[in-house]
Design an enzyme around this catalytic site. Sequence first.
Site, mmCIF file in Angstrom:
data_model
loop_
_atom_site.group_PDB
_atom_site.id
_atom_site.type_symbol
_atom_site.label_atom_id
_atom_site.label_comp_id
_atom_site.label_asym_id
_atom_site.label_seq_id
_atom_site.Cartn_x
_atom_site.Cartn_y
_atom_site.Cartn_z
ATOM 1 N N THR A 82 -71.985 65.171 -26.905
ATOM 2 C CA THR A 82 -71.672 65.467 -28.310
ATOM 3 C C THR A 82 -72.145 64.337 -29.216
ATOM 4 O O THR A 82 -72.325 63.200 -28.759
ATOM 5 C CB THR A 82 -70.143 65.640 -28.489
ATOM 6 N N SER A 113 -74.452 69.138 -33.710
ATOM 7 C CA SER A 113 -73.239 68.535 -33.133
ATOM 8 C C SER A 113 -73.480 67.877 -31.779
ATOM 9 O O SER A 113 -72.533 67.403 -31.158
ATOM 10 C CB SER A 113 -72.175 69.626 -32.971
ATOM 11 N N ASP A 158 -62.790 62.781 -26.923
ATOM 12 C CA ASP A 158 -62.624 63.287 -25.561
ATOM 13 C C ASP A 158 -63.902 63.419 -24.740
ATOM 14 O O ASP A 158 -63.913 63.151 -23.534
ATOM 15 C CB ASP A 158 -61.922 64.652 -25.600
ATOM 16 N N THR A 172 -63.368 71.360 -25.880
ATOM 17 C CA THR A 172 -64.147 71.300 -27.120
ATOM 18 C C THR A 172 -63.197 71.467 -28.303
ATOM 19 O O THR A 172 -62.139 72.072 -28.170
ATOM 20 C CB THR A 172 -65.269 72.369 -27.114
ATOM 21 N N GLY A 173 -63.578 70.897 -29.427
ATOM 22 C CA GLY A 173 -62.720 70.986 -30.607
ATOM 23 C C GLY A 173 -62.346 69.601 -31.098
ATOM 24 O O GLY A 173 -63.157 68.672 -31.034
ATOM 25 N N ARG A 231 -66.007 55.421 -33.412
ATOM 26 C CA ARG A 231 -65.014 56.385 -32.918
ATOM 27 C C ARG A 231 -65.549 57.117 -31.668
ATOM 28 O O ARG A 231 -66.665 57.613 -31.645
ATOM 29 C CB ARG A 231 -64.694 57.386 -34.033
ATOM 30 N N VAL A 232 -64.733 57.161 -30.646
ATOM 31 C CA VAL A 232 -65.064 57.918 -29.429
ATOM 32 C C VAL A 232 -63.892 58.844 -29.149
ATOM 33 O O VAL A 232 -62.742 58.407 -29.197
ATOM 34 C CB VAL A 232 -65.268 56.977 -28.219
ATOM 35 N N GLY A 281 -61.469 66.388 -30.808
ATOM 36 C CA GLY A 281 -61.510 65.520 -29.641
ATOM 37 C C GLY A 281 -60.450 64.440 -29.627
ATOM 38 O O GLY A 281 -60.121 63.916 -28.556
ATOM 39 N N THR A 308 -69.221 70.217 -29.337
ATOM 40 C CA THR A 308 -69.609 69.757 -28.019
ATOM 41 C C THR A 308 -70.263 70.815 -27.140
ATOM 42 O O THR A 308 -69.870 71.970 -27.181
ATOM 43 C CB THR A 308 -68.278 69.372 -27.325
#
Length: 334
Positions: A211, A89, A224, A244-245, A221-222, A247, A193
Site C-alpha cells: 500500500t 493507493s 497495518d 484493508t481499510g 506513519r505506518v 489501517g 491496499t
Amino acid sequence: MDSVARRDFMKSVAGAAALAATGETARAAAAPVAEGGGAVAGGPVFFSTWAFARAANERAAEVFARGGNMLDAVEKGINVIEDDPKITSVGYGGLPNADGVVELDAGIMDGTRHRAASICSLHSIKNPISVARLALEHTTETTYAGAGAFQMALKFGFQPQQLLTPESLRQWQEWRANPNRNTFWVTPENHDTIGMLATDGRGHLVSGCSTSGMAFKIPGRVADSPLVGCGIYADDNAGAATATGNGDLMTNYCTSVTIVHYMARGMSPQEACEELLRWMVRTDSKNRASASAVIAMDPHGRIGAACMNPQFPLQYALWRGGKSEVRNAVVLFP
Ligand code: GLY
C-alpha cells in the site's frame, strides 16, 4: 461426526480444549470441503482484496504455473498493482504523504516457515513487496523502515525513481491548497491496499500486502499493511488473512493474526472474518461505522470475506481452477 456437528464441536470451548489436549492441529481437523460445501478440487487459489486485484491474481497464477513458488507468485502478482500508475493507493502513482512524498509499505509471510518480512515508509522504490521478499530470503530480521529500508533496497539493486505521477501530484496540490482539507481517512476511489492470500492446493499458504497508505498521511506513519499479524499473517497449520481499510484501526485489533487464531480454534474463514468485525463492534460500537474489511483462507483453500458496512463495500478477486472473478464480500451491518 457429520460436518455440521463437527463444526459445532470445533466451535465450542470444550472442543477447542479437547483439540489442544490431543495436539490435533486445525489443519488436520478442518473438514476437507470447499466454499459452498463441495469437495475440494485442489490446485492453487489466489484471493485478493478489491476488484483491481483480478489482474494480480491472474499474474500470480501464471507465475505459479510456470514453476515459480507461492512466494514468487504473490510477489509478482502484487507487482502488477504496484506498477499501475492508475491505482492511487499502491506503489507507483500512490497518493503521497502530507509533504508530497510517496511512502510505501509492504509485507509478505510464508506460512510454512512462519517467517515474514516487512518494509515500511519506503520512498523512491516502486515495489516494496519485492524488497520485503528479498529481505525475507536474505536477512534474519523482520521489519525495516525508512532510511534503512531504502538502503537495503539499493543493496538489493533496486533503482530509485520518482513515484509521483502527474495525477497524484495534482491531487496532492489540490489537497494542500484546500484550507478545509481533510486530514483523516481519504478513499479516493473507495479502495486501498492490495492484500493477497495464496495456497498451492497442498496446504501451503502465503499472505502479502502492499500500500501507499492513507492519502496525505503524516510523514512516517505506518499502519497495518506491512505489519505481521495486522495486514499479513499466514500459518500452514491454521490459515492466512489480510486486511484493508482504516489501517490504524486494523493495527489496534491485530486483525490478521486474530482471524487466523479464530480459525485455529475451528472457525471457518467466513466465520473468523465476521467474528473479528463483530468483536471490533462489541468492544467499541463506533467501529460499526468504520472502514474495515478482511479476507481469510484456510489450508484447504476455503475462503471468507467480510466488510463492516455498505459505506466501505469490499469487492474481492478470486482465481481458482483457471476461473478468475470478482465478488462482493458479506456486509456485516447492511
Ligand atoms: N490499510 C492501509 C493503510 O491504512 O495504510
